[in-house]
Design a protein around this motif. Structure first.
Motif, PDB file in Angstrom:
ATOM      1  N   UNK A 576       0.834  -1.200   0.000  1.00 36.42           N
ATOM      2  CA  UNK A 576       0.000   0.000   0.000  1.00 36.42           C
ATOM      3  C   UNK A 576       0.870   1.252   0.000  1.00 36.42           C
ATOM      4  N   UNK A 577       1.996   1.207   0.676  1.00 38.31           N
ATOM      5  CA  UNK A 577       2.934   2.331   0.656  1.00 38.31           C
ATOM      6  C   UNK A 577       3.494   2.532  -0.748  1.00 38.31           C
ATOM      7  N   UNK A 578       3.779   1.432  -1.441  1.00 39.98           N
ATOM      8  CA  UNK A 578       4.272   1.530  -2.817  1.00 39.98           C
ATOM      9  C   UNK A 578       3.210   2.164  -3.723  1.00 39.98           C
ATOM     10  N   UNK A 579       1.950   1.786  -3.507  1.00 41.45           N
ATOM     11  CA  UNK A 579       0.857   2.378  -4.285  1.00 41.45           C
ATOM     12  C   UNK A 579       0.797   3.882  -4.036  1.00 41.45           C
ATOM     13  N   UNK A 580       0.869   4.274  -2.773  1.00 40.91           N
ATOM     14  CA  UNK A 580       0.787   5.693  -2.434  1.00 40.91           C
ATOM     15  C   UNK A 580       1.917   6.484  -3.086  1.00 40.91           C
ATOM     16  N   UNK A 581       3.114   5.933  -3.090  1.00 43.22           N
ATOM     17  CA  UNK A 581       4.244   6.631  -3.710  1.00 43.22           C
ATOM     18  C   UNK A 581       4.061   6.753  -5.222  1.00 43.22           C
ATOM     19  N   UNK A 582       3.445   5.742  -5.842  1.00 42.40           N
ATOM     20  CA  UNK A 582       3.163   5.854  -7.272  1.00 42.40           C
ATOM     21  C   UNK A 582       2.099   6.915  -7.532  1.00 42.40           C
ATOM     22  N   UNK A 583       1.080   6.979  -6.672  1.00 45.76           N
ATOM     23  CA  UNK A 583       0.034   7.998  -6.842  1.00 45.76           C
ATOM     24  C   UNK A 583       0.621   9.398  -6.733  1.00 45.76           C
ATOM     25  N   UNK A 584       1.578   9.585  -5.850  1.00 49.69           N
ATOM     26  CA  UNK A 584       2.197  10.899  -5.698  1.00 49.69           C
ATOM     27  C   UNK A 584       2.873  11.373  -6.988  1.00 49.69           C
ATOM     28  N   UNK A 585       3.266  10.450  -7.837  1.00 50.53           N
ATOM     29  CA  UNK A 585       3.959  10.837  -9.072  1.00 50.53           C
ATOM     30  C   UNK A 585       3.011  11.386 -10.133  1.00 50.53           C
ATOM     31  N   UNK A 586       1.704  11.111 -10.003  1.00 51.42           N
ATOM     32  CA  UNK A 586       0.797  11.557 -11.069  1.00 51.42           C
ATOM     33  C   UNK A 586      -0.421  12.352 -10.592  1.00 51.42           C
ATOM     34  N   UNK A 587      -0.734  12.343  -9.315  1.00 55.01           N
ATOM     35  CA  UNK A 587      -2.002  12.936  -8.877  1.00 55.01           C
ATOM     36  C   UNK A 587      -2.078  14.431  -9.155  1.00 55.01           C
ATOM     37  N   UNK A 588      -0.988  15.160  -8.976  1.00 57.01           N
ATOM     38  CA  UNK A 588      -1.046  16.613  -9.163  1.00 57.01           C
ATOM     39  C   UNK A 588      -1.151  17.007 -10.632  1.00 57.01           C
ATOM     40  N   UNK A 589      -0.696  16.131 -11.526  1.00 57.69           N
ATOM     41  CA  UNK A 589      -0.788  16.436 -12.959  1.00 57.69           C
ATOM     42  C   UNK A 589      -2.078  15.894 -13.561  1.00 57.69           C
ATOM     43  N   UNK A 590      -2.471  14.668 -13.155  1.00 59.00           N
ATOM     44  CA  UNK A 590      -3.687  14.071 -13.712  1.00 59.00           C
ATOM     45  C   UNK A 590      -4.948  14.580 -13.021  1.00 59.00           C
ATOM     46  N   UNK A 591      -4.797  15.090 -11.813  1.00 60.01           N
ATOM     47  CA  UNK A 591      -5.936  15.630 -11.077  1.00 60.01           C
ATOM     48  C   UNK A 591      -5.512  16.974 -10.496  1.00 60.01           C
ATOM     49  N   UNK A 592      -5.311  17.981 -11.338  1.00 62.44           N
ATOM     50  CA  UNK A 592      -4.716  19.248 -10.899  1.00 62.44           C
ATOM     51  C   UNK A 592      -5.598  20.019  -9.930  1.00 62.44           C
ATOM     52  N   UNK A 593      -4.938  20.856  -9.148  1.00 63.11           N
ATOM     53  CA  UNK A 593      -5.632  21.736  -8.211  1.00 63.11           C
ATOM     54  C   UNK A 593      -6.041  22.998  -8.963  1.00 63.11           C
ATOM     55  N   UNK A 594      -7.311  23.115  -9.291  1.00 62.75           N
ATOM     56  CA  UNK A 594      -7.738  24.249 -10.119  1.00 62.75           C
ATOM     57  C   UNK A 594      -8.122  25.478  -9.304  1.00 62.75           C
ATOM     58  N   UNK A 595      -8.357  25.286  -7.989  1.00 63.57           N
ATOM     59  CA  UNK A 595      -8.697  26.406  -7.105  1.00 63.57           C
ATOM     60  C   UNK A 595      -9.908  27.207  -7.584  1.00 63.57           C
ATOM     61  N   UNK A 596     -10.836  26.535  -8.225  1.00 67.30           N
ATOM     62  CA  UNK A 596     -12.055  27.209  -8.655  1.00 67.30           C
ATOM     63  C   UNK A 596     -13.017  27.367  -7.485  1.00 67.30           C
ATOM     64  N   UNK A 597     -13.931  28.303  -7.620  1.00 55.71           N
ATOM     65  CA  UNK A 597     -14.934  28.521  -6.585  1.00 55.71           C
ATOM     66  C   UNK A 597     -15.859  27.303  -6.536  1.00 55.71           C
TER      67      UNK A 597
END
Length: 627
Positions: A576-597
Motif C-alpha cells: 500500500x505504501x508503494x501504491x501511495x508513492x506511485x500515486x504521488x507521481x501523477x495525482x497533481x498532474x492528472x488531477x490538478x488543483x484548479x482552485x475554482x470557486x
C-alpha cells in the motif's frame, strides 16, 4: 463434479451475484460443485518467491506480531509473572532493545511447547526438549497424540487451568521434586503432530497480541480461537501462523504443512458452501464465516500471491461470501423489533470483520452504476452492524479500532454518493449527507478499557487532548492509543464524506483543517512497540497522504509508512505504501488543483473523487486492500 470458476464482474459496491448455489448440469444431471475463492491456492504456498525476513539484530519483532528470539539464562526456560487478576504474563529474559522509542515487548519464544510448573516467585513455563530451528520439527518426530489446544477463558486468554493450581501446602511437599503435568492437561481439541503445536502457539501467543491493544475485544483470540475444536477453523489459524514462521525459517517441511492445513480449511469451506443446511444453521454459518475470514486474512498478508486484474481479489470474494452468510442468518429478519436483538460476541466480531473488509474496499472502487443501483437494497445493506443499544453501537471494538456505528456510516457515505450520481437533482441525498456530517462531528466513541460511555458523552472530543500535547509526544498507554485511534478514524471518515459525499476539493479549507487534525493524531502514535498493533489506522494514514496538498501532511503519512515497514514482519502495509508513492507521481498532474470557486449546490460540484478512483483503478494492477 466440475468447478465454477470465479469469472465475471463482481460489483464490490453491491452484493455478490447469486451464483453461490448448487445447480444441476443441464445434460448430465450431476451436481455442480461450488468451490471457494481460495481453491486455486491449494498447494501453492512455497512455490512463489518468498519474502524471507532476516532475524532482527536485537532479537525482537514488535510490530504486527510480537515475539523474541533472545537467549534464556537456562535453556528451555522462561519465567512468567502472575498479575492480581490471575493472568499470566511472560517475562522476557532476552537482551533489551537499545532504543528509547521501542521498549522490549514481553513475549514468549514462538516455538515453545509449554507445560506449567509452580515456584515461590510465580510460574515457570518449561519447554520440552526441542531443536532450535523449526525446520527440524517433523510431524513424525514424537508421539503427541494426546496433545490438545488450549481452552480459553471469558477474556480470551489461555491461562493455566485452575485444576493445575497447587496449594501452598502441596508446594511445600513437592518443592524439591516438582511433578510435571501431562502435556494434554487442561486442554480440549486434539492436535496430533508437533509442528501443529508450534503453529497454534505462535497464533495464540505471538500473532493474536499483535492484532489489538484491546484485550476484551481482540476477536482473533476471544472469539475465533474459542472455535478451535472445529478442525477447519483450527487448520485455518495454524496455516496462517505457519505463513509467518516460514518468513523467518523457510523450510520445505513448513511449507508442506502449511499447504496441508490450508487444504483442510479450504475443503471444509467448500463443504459448507455446498451444504444446503448451512444456509439456515447458525452454527454452520458461523463456522463458514470464521474460516472464510481467516483464509481471506491469509490472502491479504500473502501479498506476493494476490490475484491481479482482471481476476478479482480472493480476499474480497471471500468476505463477500461471508457477507452473504451473515445476511442469511441475520436476526433482524426473524424479529419484529430489531432494537431488542441481542447478539453474542462472536456474531458481533464476525459482523465487524466482514463489514470492515467490504466497506473499506468501497472508498477506492467505482460506485455501482445508476442503472444497477437498487436504493432500497443498498440502503439496508450492513444493517446487522446496528443491532444493540446506543452504548453498544458506539463502543470501540478491537477488530477495527473504532465503533461499528462509525463503520456503518462509511457505508452510508458511499451509498449517498451513488444515489447522488443516480438522482443528482434530488434534495434528499444532500440532506442525508449533512445529517451524517452532523452526526460525525458530535460522535463520541468509548471503550471500557479506556473510559466509560458516560465519561465519553460528557467529555471533549479526543482531538482536543491531542492538540494539547507538546511536539515530540508519543502515546505510551493502551488507553490513549485506543481513544486516539478511534478519533483518527472519525476524522478520516469526515474527510471521506466531505470529498466523496459533498464533493469538496482536497484543497478546500474545511478539508485541509480536518487533514491537519488527522496529521496531529497520526504524529503522536507509535509505529512499533507494545501499543502498536493491527488496530493502527492504516486507511486514515493512506487517506492523509492521498489527499495531501500541504507538504507537512504528506510528510506525516510518509514518515508513518516508512517507520512501520522497517519492522521485519509480514503485513499489507508495504504494497500500500508503494501504491501511495506511485500515486504521488501523477495525482497533481492528472488531477490538478484548479482552485475554482466551489458551487453552492452539491450536484453542481465536480465529482472529482470518482475521477481519482477511475485513475487508481486504471493504473494499479490490483484492487487496493486498505485493511
Amino acid at each position: 463434479m466440475v468447478t465454477i470458476p470465479n469469472t465475471g464482474a463482481i460489483p464490490i459496491n453491491s452484493h455478490l451475484p447469486p451464483k453461490e448455489q448448487v445447480i444441476t448440469a443441464p445434460t448430465t444431471g450431476a451436481l455442480v460443485l461450488i468451490r471457494s475463492p481460495f481453491y486455486d491456492c491449494l498447494d501453492t504456498f512455497g512455490t512463489f518467491p518468498t519474502q524471507y525476513i532476516a532475524r532482527p539484530p536485537e532479537g525482537f519483532v514488535n510490530g504486527y506480531i510480537k515475539f523474541a528470539w533472545g537467549k534464556d539464562p537456562q535453556p528451555g526456560m522462561i519465567t512468567a509473572e502472575i498479575l492480581p487478576n490471575g493472568e499470566t504474563v511472560p517475562m522476557d529474559l532476552s537482551p533489551p532493545i537499545d532504543s528509547s522509542n521501542t521498549p522490549p515487548m514481553p513475549a514468549i519464544p514462538p516455538y515453545a511447547a509449554l507445560t506449567p510448573l509452580v515456584t515461590d516467585v510465580g510460574v515457570k513455563l518449561e519447554t520440552s526438549p526441542s531443536p532450535t530451528n523449526i525446520a527440524d520439527f517433523t510431524p513424525s518426530g514424537m508421539d503427541y497424540s494426546g496433545f490438545s489446544t488450549p481452552s480459553l477463558d471469558s477474556q480470551g486468554s489461555s491461562p493455566i487451568s485452575s485444576n493445575s493450581i497447587i496449594t501452598y501446602q502441596n508446594y511445600q511437599n513437592c518443592q524439591n521434586n516438582p511433578q510435571m503435568l501431562p502435556p494434554q492437561f487442561g486442554y480440549q481439541a486434539k492436535v496430533d503432530n508437533r509442528m501443529d503445536r508450534r503453529f497454534w502457539q505462535f497464533y495464540i501467543k505471538n500473532w493474536c497480541p499483535g492484532r489489538s491493544v484491546l484485550k476484551k475485544t481482540n476477536l482473533w483470540l476471544t472469539d475465533f480461537a474459542s472455535m478451535h475444536e472445529r478442525e477447519g477453523v483450527r487448520a485455518a489459524m495454524q496455516s496462517l501462523a505457519g505463513v509467518y514462521i516460514f518468513d523467518y525459517v523457510p523450510s520445505p517441511k513448513i511449507s508442506r504443512r502449511v499447504n496441508d492445513l490450508f487444504r483442510i480449511a479450504e475443503n471444509r469451506m467448500t463443504e459448507l458452501l455446498n451444504d444446503p443446511e448451512a444456509a439456515g444453521d447458525e452454527r454452520k454459518a458461523q463456522e463458514l464465516i470464521t474460516i472464510t475470514t481467516l483464509l481471506s486474512m491469509q490472502d491479504i498478508v500473502l501479498t506476493e500471491r494476490r490475484a491481479l486484474k482482471p481476476d478479482h481479489p480472493r480476499w474480497l470474494l471471500g468476505f463477500l461470501e461471508a457477507e452473504n452468510a451473515l445476511q442469511r442468518i441475520d436476526p433482524g429478519t426473524r424479529f419484529w423489533n430489531p432494537d431488542n436483538i441481542q447478539m453474542d460476541s462472536l456474531r458481533i466480531a464476525q459482523s465487524i470483520m466482514v463489514g470492515r473488509a467490504v466497506i473499506l474496499a468501497q472508498p477506492l472502487t467505482p460506485l455501482i452504476s445508476p442503472q444497477q443501483l437498487d436504493p432500497q437494497k443498498e440502503a439496508s445493506r450492513f444493517g446487522w452492524l446496528l443491532y444493540g443499544t446506543e452504548k453498544e453501537m458506539y463502543e470501540i471494538h478491537g477488530g477495527c479500532g473504532f465503533s461499528k456505528k462509525l463503520l456503518h456510516v462509511v457505508s452510508q457515505i458511499t451509498y449517498c454518493a451513488a444515489r447522488l450520481q443516480q438522482e443528482p437533482e434530488s434534495p434528499i441525498t444532500p440532506m442525508t449527507i449533512q445529517f451524517l456530517l452532523d452526526e460525525l462531528q458530535d460522535m463520541r466513541q468509548w471503550s471500557s478499557e479506556s473510559r466509560s460511555w458516560d465519561m465519553a458523552k460528557k467529555g471533549d472530543q479526543t482531538i482536543v487532548w491531542v492538540q494539547q500535547q507538546p511536539d515530540g509526544f508519543t502515546i505510551n498507554t493502551s488507553a490513549d492509543m485506543t481513544e486516539v485511534t478511534a478519533e483518527t478514524w472519525r476524522i478520516a471518515v469526515i474527510v471521506y464524506l466531505q470529498c466523496r459525499g459533498l464533493r469538496l476539493p482536497r484543497y478546500h479549507p474545511e478539508v485541509i483543517a480536518n487533514l491537519d487534525s488527522l496529521a496531529r493524531c497520526i504524529r503522536v502514535m507509535p509505529t512499533s512497540g507494545s501499543n502498536f498493533t493491527a488496530q493502527a489506522p492504516l486507511f486514515p494514514v493512506f487517506l492523509l497522504g492521498l489527499l495531501a496538498t500541504v507538504p507537512m501532511h504528506k510528510e506525516v503519512s510518509r514518515k508513518w509508512f516508512s517507520s512501520v515497514v522497517r519492522t521485519p514482519v509480514r503485513s499489507s502495509v508495504p504494497p500500500l505504501f508503494e501504491v501511495l508513492q506511485r500515486i504521488w507521481t501523477w495525482i497533481d498532474s492528472d488531477l490538478p488543483l484548479d482552485n475554482k470557486i466551489t458551487p453552492e449546490s452539491v450536484s453542481e460540484r465536480n465529482h472529482w473523487w470518482e475521477t481519482l478512483v477511475s485513475l487508481v483503478h486504471d493504473k494499479e494492477p490490483e484492487t487496493l486492500c486498505l485493511t
